[in-house]
Design a protein around this motif. Sequence first.
Motif: not given
Length: 160
Positions: A32-38, A42-43, A49-52, A87-89
């Motif tokens: 959750r913290s990492l998602a909010h840093q992006v 972001v959930q 998903l972004l990291a993958l 953030l994604i395409e």
Amino acid sequence: MAETGPDDRAQAVDEVERQLAGLVRRLRARWRSLAHQVHPEVQPLGYLLLALLVSRGPTPSSRLLAELGTDKSTLSRQVAQLERLGLIERRIDESDRRVHLLTVPPATARRVTQVQELSLTDLRSELDAWPLADIAVLGVLLGRLTGAPLAAEPTPAAAD
């Protein structure tokens, strides 16, 4: 620890389960913290998903479903949100025009990589006081538990 009976084994397994539950809670909070840093909207699943996608490059969503442990509708909502945030395409796979590939723009890839590096720095700090042997054993035991082959172990296909 010497095993003395079925009750000892059951208690040990119960303790493993309690510790795993605590680890899952901690991982969820971390994601959750990492998602909010992006990005603040972001959930945690969106971050994963972004990291993958950053690590793999353009990927069809069908390949991500099992790895993310989610269903098609949940993944679809995450992709839609990440698209809305820029953030994604999605793009057509030139080798099979029926397939849409998910990809991240360069700015997103840089941000996710930066957040991952900060997270790894935090983990290294947390484990700094641990003996190297304990860290290595933890990695081996977690690998055994998750069924992931160790880097040094050949995969079944490679062993043939």
